[in-house]
Motif scaffolding. Sequence first.
Motif, PDB file in Angstrom:
ATOM      1  N   GLY A   1     -53.156  24.532  23.297  1.00 48.74           N
ATOM      2  CA  GLY A   1     -52.757  25.730  24.031  1.00 48.74           C
ATOM      3  C   GLY A   1     -52.190  26.804  23.137  1.00 48.74           C
ATOM      4  N   ALA A   2     -51.601  26.425  21.992  1.00 50.04           N
ATOM      5  CA  ALA A   2     -51.036  27.404  21.068  1.00 50.04           C
ATOM      6  C   ALA A   2     -52.044  27.859  20.011  1.00 50.04           C
ATOM      7  N   VAL A   3     -52.900  26.929  19.550  1.00 54.07           N
ATOM      8  CA  VAL A   3     -53.822  27.233  18.457  1.00 54.07           C
ATOM      9  C   VAL A   3     -55.011  28.064  18.922  1.00 54.07           C
ATOM     10  N   LEU A   4     -55.598  27.706  20.059  1.00 55.18           N
ATOM     11  CA  LEU A   4     -56.810  28.384  20.502  1.00 55.18           C
ATOM     12  C   LEU A   4     -56.632  29.890  20.674  1.00 55.18           C
ATOM     13  N   PRO A   5     -55.551  30.367  21.313  1.00 51.44           N
ATOM     14  CA  PRO A   5     -55.383  31.823  21.427  1.00 51.44           C
ATOM     15  C   PRO A   5     -55.269  32.511  20.073  1.00 51.44           C
ATOM     16  N   ARG A   6     -54.596  31.872  19.116  1.00 52.59           N
ATOM     17  CA  ARG A   6     -54.444  32.475  17.799  1.00 52.59           C
ATOM     18  C   ARG A   6     -55.784  32.551  17.070  1.00 52.59           C
ATOM     19  N   VAL A   7     -56.560  31.474  17.169  1.00 55.34           N
ATOM     20  CA  VAL A   7     -57.895  31.484  16.551  1.00 55.34           C
ATOM     21  C   VAL A   7     -58.740  32.587  17.173  1.00 55.34           C
ATOM     22  N   ALA A   8     -58.709  32.669  18.495  1.00 50.38           N
ATOM     23  CA  ALA A   8     -59.500  33.686  19.194  1.00 50.38           C
ATOM     24  C   ALA A   8     -59.098  35.083  18.757  1.00 50.38           C
ATOM     25  N   THR A   9     -57.820  35.341  18.712  1.00 51.39           N
ATOM     26  CA  THR A   9     -57.336  36.672  18.330  1.00 51.39           C
ATOM     27  C   THR A   9     -57.700  36.991  16.884  1.00 51.39           C
ATOM     28  N   GLY A  10     -57.532  35.995  16.008  1.00 51.83           N
ATOM     29  CA  GLY A  10     -57.819  36.226  14.594  1.00 51.83           C
ATOM     30  C   GLY A  10     -59.271  36.564  14.331  1.00 51.83           C
ATOM     31  N   VAL A  11     -60.196  35.763  14.884  1.00 55.32           N
ATOM     32  CA  VAL A  11     -61.612  36.004  14.609  1.00 55.32           C
ATOM     33  C   VAL A  11     -62.126  37.227  15.354  1.00 55.32           C
ATOM     34  N   ALA A  12     -61.525  37.545  16.505  1.00 52.79           N
ATOM     35  CA  ALA A  12     -61.968  38.708  17.275  1.00 52.79           C
ATOM     36  C   ALA A  12     -61.545  40.017  16.617  1.00 52.79           C
ATOM     37  N   ARG A  13     -60.399  40.025  15.945  1.00 49.28           N
ATOM     38  CA  ARG A  13     -59.905  41.255  15.314  1.00 49.28           C
ATOM     39  C   ARG A  13     -60.488  41.472  13.913  1.00 49.28           C
ATOM     40  N   ARG A  14     -61.021  40.415  13.310  1.00 46.17           N
ATOM     41  CA  ARG A  14     -61.609  40.549  11.969  1.00 46.17           C
ATOM     42  C   ARG A  14     -63.015  39.943  11.967  1.00 46.17           C
ATOM     43  N   PRO A  15     -63.917  40.493  12.759  1.00 39.56           N
ATOM     44  CA  PRO A  15     -65.244  39.877  12.894  1.00 39.56           C
ATOM     45  C   PRO A  15     -66.064  39.897  11.609  1.00 39.56           C
ATOM     46  N   LEU A  16     -66.049  40.989  10.871  1.00 37.30           N
ATOM     47  CA  LEU A  16     -66.912  41.094   9.693  1.00 37.30           C
ATOM     48  C   LEU A  16     -66.500  40.142   8.570  1.00 37.30           C
ATOM     49  N   PRO A  17     -65.217  40.023   8.223  1.00 40.25           N
ATOM     50  CA  PRO A  17     -64.851  39.032   7.197  1.00 40.25           C
ATOM     51  C   PRO A  17     -65.200  37.596   7.595  1.00 40.25           C
ATOM     52  N   VAL A  18     -64.999  37.273   8.865  1.00 42.59           N
ATOM     53  CA  VAL A  18     -65.316  35.922   9.327  1.00 42.59           C
ATOM     54  C   VAL A  18     -66.812  35.657   9.206  1.00 42.59           C
ATOM     55  N   ILE A  19     -67.623  36.618   9.615  1.00 40.83           N
ATOM     56  CA  ILE A  19     -69.079  36.453   9.542  1.00 40.83           C
ATOM     57  C   ILE A  19     -69.525  36.353   8.085  1.00 40.83           C
ATOM     58  N   THR A  20     -68.930  37.155   7.211  1.00 47.32           N
ATOM     59  CA  THR A  20     -69.278  37.111   5.787  1.00 47.32           C
ATOM     60  C   THR A  20     -68.977  35.740   5.189  1.00 47.32           C
ATOM     61  N   ALA A  21     -67.805  35.193   5.516  1.00 53.42           N
ATOM     62  CA  ALA A  21     -67.441  33.857   5.020  1.00 53.42           C
ATOM     63  C   ALA A  21     -68.412  32.798   5.538  1.00 53.42           C
ATOM     64  N   ALA A  22     -68.807  32.901   6.804  1.00 48.64           N
ATOM     65  CA  ALA A  22     -69.742  31.931   7.388  1.00 48.64           C
ATOM     66  C   ALA A  22     -71.106  32.019   6.702  1.00 48.64           C
ATOM     67  N   VAL A  23     -71.553  33.246   6.400  1.00 48.21           N
ATOM     68  CA  VAL A  23     -72.844  33.421   5.722  1.00 48.21           C
ATOM     69  C   VAL A  23     -72.800  32.795   4.328  1.00 48.21           C
ATOM     70  N   ALA A  24     -71.699  33.026   3.592  1.00 47.54           N
ATOM     71  CA  ALA A  24     -71.578  32.469   2.243  1.00 47.54           C
ATOM     72  C   ALA A  24     -71.615  30.944   2.269  1.00 47.54           C
TER      73      ALA A  24
END
Length: 831
Positions: A427-450
């Motif tokens: 209940g505490a981790v999921l909202p933080r993960v959601a907020t983090g990846v939603a606010r920084r979509p391009l860095p997350v996608i770049t890391a996943a591609v690499a």
Amino acid sequence: MFRWQARTIRRSPQFVLLVLGAITLALLAGFLVRDRPEGPIDSTGIFLPADSDLADATDAIRESFPAAADLRVVQILAKGDVLTADSLRTVRDLQAAIISDPEIAPFLVEEPLYGYVQLIELAAADVGLGMDTLTDAQVSLGLAQLAQDPERADLNDLLGRFVARDIEGVAFAGLSLVILDDVDDALGQETAQLRAHEIAESFDTASLDVTIITLAKSDAEGKDAREENLVILTVIALAVIVVLLALFYRTQSDVHITMLGLGMTILWTFGALSWLSPGGIGIVDPDNILLTLVPVLLISLSVDYALQIIGRYREALRDGAEGGDIADDADQGDDASGRAIAHSVRLCGVPVLLAAGTTAVSLLANLSSRFEPIADFGIIASIGVISGWIVMSSFVPAARLMLDRRLAAKGKGPTTRPLADTIPGAGAVLPRVATGVARRPLPVITAAVALTVLSIVAASNLSTSFAVKDFLPNDSDTFQSFDFLEENFDGSATLITVLIETDLDNSRAVRDLADLHTTLVDPLRRPDGIVGPPLASAGTLLADWTGQSGGNNDPAVKAAFDHLNTSITATDEEARQAWNLLRSADPKGFAEVIDLRSAGLDRTIIQIPVAVQSNEALQELISELETLWGGDSSEITVTGGDALIALITEELADSQVLSVSLVLAAALAILVAYFAISQSRPLLGVITIIPIAVTLSWLLGAMWVFGISYNMGTALMVVLTIGIGVDYTIHLTHRFLEELQESARVVDAIRESMVTTGGALLASALTTALGLLALLFSPLVPMQELGILAAVAILFGLIATFTVLPPLLVLWAHYHRWRTHEATLVGAGGG
């Protein structure tokens, strides 16, 4: 459809349960008609692709040379001081006891004995010594002389391949063979192999430790292990699921309902298997090795559907209690449980159906496989998945509604606790993960591609394997014997049969056969892995009747073939006359190796003893043999024994590449079509499938990291990864679209989706992963590897769903809101 299903369950859950019960009885009736197929077990032959060159060659050999079609080797592995005179006589006497047994004798080839004892006996006979009077001193002296005699280097080399020595040169094991033919009685040949084990067990082998190794014993041990394995793994998986469901549900009734649903799903699946087996429709082999995976797979996957429905049901009850609007067809009644269950079924219907449908399609893609066991597995597993969808989306809500209405009548309320709240920290981790990846979509996608690129590079180094011992428990005697052969000899000894189909009425073909025979009998020129000259071939027959070997010599045959081999003007008629002369000299021997056909190409075979340590080495040997043939490469096919394993290894990768491509294409088509029709947003289908492609690349890279080869079991897991992963992405995408309609901010929609549906996905992923980890208790190594890969695949699928999918959805949502805003401005300006 789902509104109708929801109304039906809400109106009369008893009727729904009655219909499901009737279907269960109808499917169980399949056990009454099912017949057990009779015949020998063949754990490798069943994987022979029906339309392959090897299958065609095998059929051709059965037609033209039935005595050479299905040879089996009884390997006698002796450990100890094998080169003493008494030890040699012991093994010789054991061979004699085996070939003289009335159950074995009818299946012997013309010269059934081969191995180190026969080679030493031959060397002794060359100097006038007999095995009965041979002494230890004579053996030692003879072996020393043999090693120094260049004229007998061939014999010494062969002996070295059948005797294992330590680093100091001391012999500690020897291998001898008895060769059997099936004489059109494969079941009898299997019995003969098993009889050799009985003879050896009762035979006095003195100081030697003697083990008999046969494919029949290997297949029997494998079958027993699989049947025991099926029960044990099913029980373990069920126990794991019970514990996890108790943790997530926190109510006994939900655990009992879900477990009853699992039981019904398994009964439906195996009932359908019975109807499709011999005695019913007869299109599926019930003894398929891979079907032992089905119960564990269904237990793990079907729970996901129940968790989604129960999770939505509790959410609907909670929202209703808080004043939310969950009304659905008010004319159906006003009980909260009825409205909530209808709401759950209706909203879960689409994502659960899409998840089950894409999983079933991914399994059905195995029908494209050239391996019948894989195709059959695809049929039964897909039936199981659809059965799980029907049962869990009907039985679970109907049973839950009946119980909750009874609780309401007693003044008790149903449980509304969210599933995410039962997982510590979720209940505490999921909202933080959601907020983090939603606010920084391009860095997350770049890391996943690499990471994906690195995984693809690693996956390119994967090896492919297939071995007889894959189907054996790793603590069995036969498994240990195979390991011993691989470590101390050049692998297991076997025979391969080379089929040549060409026009033998041609002097070129005669010269090509002669050149090939000359190479195969020369220990310095023949390919590595061949442990002796051909046992039977046109070349050996000619050598016998032209005075080169054996006791026969026909001057007319010799003159005719000398002319063909030396004259470039020899005619086709002269070639035919030469073959007819040879047939007249030895009709029986001729028919065993040559078939001059009136229609179609002529056929001839070469039987070669081989021993190689790996599939790769065998594939190289096969390629060398094909290169040695002077005619067209399409005229030569290597068959028999381990050649089948080499072909399976080669075909496996190609077959599964096609299956994976089909699965991805089918899943993409389904999702694009659905989102195009329901949302007018076909791009969402592409976005939903991208995390699956990422997961697949991560999994293949992890296989290289763990040192797991691409084999029959892991190939299935690669395809299943797509079906399992799609479940997660579909549920999250579908929930995001719901939340997006009610949220002003895209980040809020992502966060709410992750907290609600993401929590249920986390619970279902844990149950699926831990359920499939029950495969670690399998005695079969490929199944253990499959269990590890299953857990890794689910972990990667969940990570990709929580990290790769949300940024893509965020970018997609911002783009469409921007387009809508621009369209509004244009419309306002135009007005």
